[in-house]
Design an enzyme around this catalytic site. Structure first.
Site, PDB file in Angstrom:
ATOM      1  N   GLU A   1       0.528  -0.981  -0.083  1.00 17.44           N
ATOM      2  CA  GLU A   1       0.461  -0.085   0.181  1.00 17.44           C
ATOM      3  C   GLU A   1       0.826   1.447   0.030  1.00 17.44           C
ATOM      4  O   GLU A   1       0.527   2.089   0.796  1.00 17.44           O
ATOM      5  CB  GLU A   1      -0.871   0.213   1.304  1.00 17.44           C
ATOM      6  CG  GLU A   1      -1.854  -1.004   1.147  1.00 17.44           C
ATOM      7  CD  GLU A   1      -3.207  -1.332   2.437  1.00 17.44           C
ATOM      8  OE1 GLU A   1      -2.724  -1.471   3.132  1.00 17.44           O
ATOM      9  OE2 GLU A   1      -4.119  -1.553   1.838  1.00 17.44           O
TER      10      GLU A   1
ATOM     11  N   GLU B   1      -4.334  -9.766   0.563  1.00 19.19           N
ATOM     12  CA  GLU B   1      -4.883 -10.110   1.098  1.00 19.19           C
ATOM     13  C   GLU B   1      -6.821 -10.626   0.904  1.00 19.19           C
ATOM     14  O   GLU B   1      -6.977  -9.969   0.491  1.00 19.19           O
ATOM     15  CB  GLU B   1      -4.785  -8.805   2.230  1.00 19.19           C
ATOM     16  CG  GLU B   1      -3.494  -8.663   2.844  1.00 19.19           C
ATOM     17  CD  GLU B   1      -3.207  -7.635   2.754  1.00 19.19           C
ATOM     18  OE1 GLU B   1      -4.847  -6.500   3.784  1.00 19.19           O
ATOM     19  OE2 GLU B   1      -2.460  -6.639   3.248  1.00 19.19           O
TER      20      GLU B   1
END
Ligand code: GAL
Length: 968
Positions: free
Chosen positions: A412, A488
């Site tokens: 991220e 994820e």
């Protein structure tokens, strides 16, 4: 003065005076452990430093001591703080606040008398977030990059006799902008410190290249070394060979996570022996698939942060081993080291026990998303060196671990040229491992297409290769060639995740979908005690943080103390590497070996037949050895005719000890269920009937002004409420639709807010009718929230014989119910002396409709207390699914309920559970509260990801619940 030069703190540069990164290895060169108690002083910021603290003559005798390694906030210095995305300081890169907690560390050590002359290197394995080091008053340098080693050459300043090491550590630095990894902000020297002797003529670094040709079984080996060395590998016949080879071995045992074969050997120079552990494996992306040794992998993974509830990010070797063993025992085969390289010891365990590792760089700049990515270091020129340095340090440190099969650029951090540069450098340095990064939706930098939290429908589209076209045609074409992983998914926060089975079905259907990594392994709760000494786990906000993200930090498959949560037990079942289908229709058992490499010769198969949960017969099942991917079909064992509900369970268990579990450890199971169960307490051969259809002969209603009795049951004649059954006092059952919202109910689309807005937590009841009629009683109630004309009509039909009470409850919605219900069923309160629950149904663990794969039919017993799952933030938990009958007993007798229902039993109400913030807020009252439910709303994974799937949504619609109650 040198010690006032703190300019490095806000300098984006990764450090000064450091040695080049290199592999981590064990050798026989002397090493001095510098862990232990150090002198420590907490400073408020760079304006508050102990001037001259690096001077060996500085008097630190009045300073406190702090253990190294440790996180200082967990020793009462400052406080932990938790944020997910938001930086806990203004976004003003590379500057950080003046309020910058700083720790000054000093330690005196004496070199052993036999410490060799020659070079010595000081290594700090992990310091958060930025530090400078002095040895004997001489500044060696400074560094950032919290979760990677930093080395300095100490040779020229070391002396015989006492040496004084001084380290100044700052909580915030330019490096903090690169370390926004959704975890507690903790500081200090949190991994070990060592002094390493580097003998003249020793090796500083080496790079093992050990490939496996699956078509021939041959292994190739080449070890690049930083200097002259010889290689011995006895099992492959190498003695004092040239490590550069290349050596070819006709027949090697390859390394895989399923069979992690390591060849032990030594690299030697005239002055040093280095232990090497070599695993032969070749990782490729070909034909759109991620393969190892020629076979497609199915990743059954977890994201692992390093966490211990007492010591934070400082982990003992025992804790790391515990993680690995727990993972292996739960059929997990892969770890993404979110979002930084773990301790090297953890990777050594992955090599040894067998786990595929995606090794992630210590990089996340997520907080820049909140300023529209302005100034994102991943895209900003001045940060290039820092980004590259981080990538280099993970690759160089971990390059010799066979378990590491992919490099991840970080997490991220948006997109940008620095990420592209990191990818390019990595590809050049180590072309043998594919590159992963999720934030690059176009997949321009990477070799696998990775996403997080894509829902089932989108994942299926990707599986079919039918995902939407993206802007750049070249990149779109590139991405379509790539295998897909969910780096994820299935956010394991609180009670959940639901929907795992549905994901797994997709992974097993579409070759491109190569599995994923559940978010995440462990709840990062911090152990704390109430004033009266009860232990609980703290989360964000518990330390007075002004900006925090509450319990979003508690989203793991194991509780903070590593107790497996029901979610982990579910995951074990969902990802089991052997599928056993015990068919109800054709009396066959179908077995599929879903291992990627391993045959089934390490397993034995057992079967067990039960009628109504009572053992009937059991035995071993002779299953021919199945190669990886192979299937077989076998007849079911011959069994006597069923009496009641027949279950046939086949389990696959370890035939012998493995390093990670003993013989008998269960790997997989399948179960068939046929027939109808018999009422409990009836002799074998008694009427086989649906529960509640078994009244011996109805009792008449006996009514006086203050009593209304039917058989053993006493009702309130005005409200029609049940008050007693035989000698058992009880309240209820009454209609109940409320549950203490789970984290998945609370977050994402905030279903729990809709429930509360609608008033589901504050329904009121109007008794409309109490009608005794012949052999029964009918009670009609209208249950509704304030301010609304929507309601639920609950019609209770009661009948009884001389010992059992039968309830047929019909629930019907009136008006508009535009939202799912949390649950639908009844609740009742029993005396507090009830302490034991026996049941026949699914168990032994907690299960909900979309997380029920691991619950098998059987007879189980638990205490009331052990039925609870202590999620870090209290919420609905402990449900036992599809229960046929249950006995709730204690010294005073008890209650037996039969029918078909979901069951929770607890010492507090749903409202008390809902109001609690921590487990210690819940204290037993004088009642035991029981819910018997016709259905629950599924769990889903909406705290981050998809909500409850349509098939697991509980709509308000006409519902029947049939129960038979007996006082015991
Ligand atoms: C992801 C992130 C993780 C964690 C998770 C939610 O976006 O990569 O670090 O924050 O969401 O728990």
């Amino acid at each position: 003065m040198a010690d006032q030069d703190t300019g490095y703190v806000e300098d984006p540069a990764p450090g000064h005076g450091r040695l080049a990164p290199r592999a981590r290895f064990d050798s026989d060169a002397p090493c001095l452990e510098l862990d232990g108690p150090w002198r420590f002083r907490a400073a408020a910021g760079v304006h508050d430093l102990a001037l001259g603290f690096e001077d060996p003559a500085f008097d630190d005798t009045h300073w406190d001591r702090l253990p190294v390694p440790s996180c200082w906030q967990l020793h009462g210095i400052g406080a932990p703080a938790y944020t997910n995305v938001t930086y806990p300081f203004p976004v003003d890169p590379p500057r950080v606040p003046d309020e910058n907690p700083t720790g000054e560390y000093r330690r005196v050590f004496t070199l052993p008398g036999d410490w060799p002359a020659g070079r010595s290197v000081l290594r700090l394995d992990g310091v958060d977030s930025c530090f400078a080091v002095w040895l004997n008053g001489v500044r060696l340098g400074d560094g950032k990059g919290s979760r990677m080693p930093t080395e300095f050459d100490a040779t020229d300043v070391l002396r015989t006799g006492p040496n004084v090491l001084a380290v100044r550590v700052h909580q915030w630095s330019a490096g903090s902008y690169l370390e926004d990894q959704d975890m507690w902000w903790l500081s200090g020297i949190f991994r070990s410190v060592r002094l390493l002797s580097r003998p003249a003529g020793g090796l500083d670094d080496f790079f093992v290249h050990a490939g496996y040709d699956h078509t021939t079984g041959a292994g190739t080996l080449r070890i690049d070394t930083s200097g002259a060395a010889r290689l011995s590998l006895p099992a492959l016949g190498l003695q004092d060979a040239d490590p550069a080879g290349p050596h070819t071995f006709e027949d090697v045992v390859p390394w895989s996570a399923e069979q992690p074969h390591l060849y032990l050997g030594e690299l030697t120079t005239g002055s040093e022996r280095i232990h090497v552990r070599i695993g032969f494996r070749t990782v490729t992306v070909e034909d759109g698939l991620l393969k190892v040794n020629g076979r497609r992998l199915l990743l059954r993974g977890v994201n692992r942060h390093e966490w211990d509830p007492e010591t934070g990010r400082t982990l003992s070797d025992a804790t790391m081993l515990r993680d690995v063993l727990l993972m292996k025992r739960h059929n997990i085969n892969a770890v993404r080291t979110s979002h930084y390289p773990p301790s090297s010891e953890f990777l050594a365990l992955c090599d040894e026990y067998g786990l595929w590792v995606v090794d992630e760089c210590d990089l996340e700049t997520h907080g820049f998303e909140q300023v529209d990515w302005r100034g994102n270091p991943a895209a900003d020129g001045p940060w290039r060196a820092a980004c590259l340095d981080r990538m280099r340090r993970v690759v160089e440190r971990d390059k010799n671990h066979p378990s590491v099969i992919m490099w991840s650029l970080g997490n991220e951090s948006g997109t940008g040229e620095n990420l592209a540069a990191m990818a390019a450098w990595t590809r050049d340095r180590d072309p043998s491992r594919p590159i992963h990064y999720e934030g690059d939706r176009d997949s321009g930098y990477v070799d696998v297409y990775s996403r997080m939290y894509a829902d089932h429908a989108e994942t299926e589209l990707i599986g079919r290769g039918e995902e939407p076209v993206t802007d750049d045609p070249a990149l779109d074409a590139h991405r379509r060639q790539l295998p897909f992983i969910l780096c994820e998914y299935a956010h394991a926060m609180g009670n959940g995740p639901g929907g795992l089975s549905e994901y797994q079905r997709l992974f097993e259907t579409y070759p491109r979908l190569q599995g994923g990594f559940v978010w995440e392994w462990i709840d990062h709760g911090i152990a704390r005690h109430t004033p009266d000494g009860r232990r609980f786990f703290a989360y964000g906000g518990d330390f007075g943080e002004q900006v925090h993200d509450a319990n979003f930090v508690a989203d793991g498959l194991v509780l903070p103390d590593r107790t497996p949560s029901p979610g982990l037990v579910e995951y074990k079942k969902v990802v089991e590497p052997v599928r056993i289908d015990v068919a109800e229709a054709d009396a066959l058992i179908r077995i599929h070996n879903g291992h990627d490499f391993r045959d089934t010769s390490h397993l034995r198969f057992r079967w067990r037949a039960e009628d109504d949960g009572e053992p009937v017969a059991e035995g071993e099942l002779a299953v021919p050895t199945l190669a990886a991917g192979a299937r077989t079909t076998l007849p079911q064992p011959a069994l006597p005719p069923a009496e009641g509900e027949r279950s046939l369970t086949v389990v696959a268990e370890l035939a012998g000890d493995e390093p990670w579990a003993g013989a008998g450890h269960e790997i997989a199971w399948g179960q068939s269920v046929t027939g109808t169960f018999r009422e409990p307490g009836r002799p074998a051969g008694a009427r086989r009937a649906r529960p509640g259809r078994s009244l011996r002969g109805p009792s008449a209603v006996a009514r006086t002004t203050d009593r209304l009795d039917i058989g053993p049951a006493r009702f309130d004649p005005v409200t029609g409420a049940l008050r007693g059954l035989g000698r058992l006092a009880l309240d209820g059952p009454v209609l109940d639709v409320w549950r203490a919202p789970t984290d998945n109910d609370e977050l994402g689309p905030r279903l729990a807010d809709r429930w509360r807005d609608f008033g589901l937590d504050r329904l009121t009841t109007k008794v409309r009718d109490v009608v005794p009629a012949g052999d029964g009683l009918t009670v009609v109630t209208r249950v509704a929230p304030a301010g609304s004309d929507a309601a639920l009509t609950a019609t209770y039909h009661w009948r009884a014989d001389d010992e059992a009470l039968r309830l047929d409850l019909a629930v019907a919605p009136l008006g508009d119910w535009p939202l799912p219900l949390p649950r639908i069923g009844v609740r009742l309160a029993l005396p507090g002396w009830i302490d034991t629950v026996d049941w026949y149904g699914r168990g032994p663990g907690e299960a909900y409709r979309d997380s029920a794969a691991a619950a098998r039919l059987g007879r189980f017993r638990s205490t009331v207390d052990a039925l609870q799952t202590p999620y870090v933030r209290p919420q609905e938990n402990g449900n036992r699914h599809e229960v046929r009958w249950a006995r709730l007993t204690g010294d005073g007798g008890g209650l037996e309920v039969s029918g078909g229902f979901d069951l929770t039993v607890r010492r507090w109400t749903s409202h008390q559970l809902d109001a609690a913030r921590h487990s210690t807020d819940l204290t037993p009252g004088d009642r035991v509260h029981v819910n018997l439910d016709a259905a629950h709303h599924g769990l889903g994974s909406a705290s981050c990801g998809p909500g409850t799937l349509p098939q697991h949504t509980l709509h308000a619609e006409p519902t029947m619940l049939r129960l038979t109650l007996r006082g015991l």
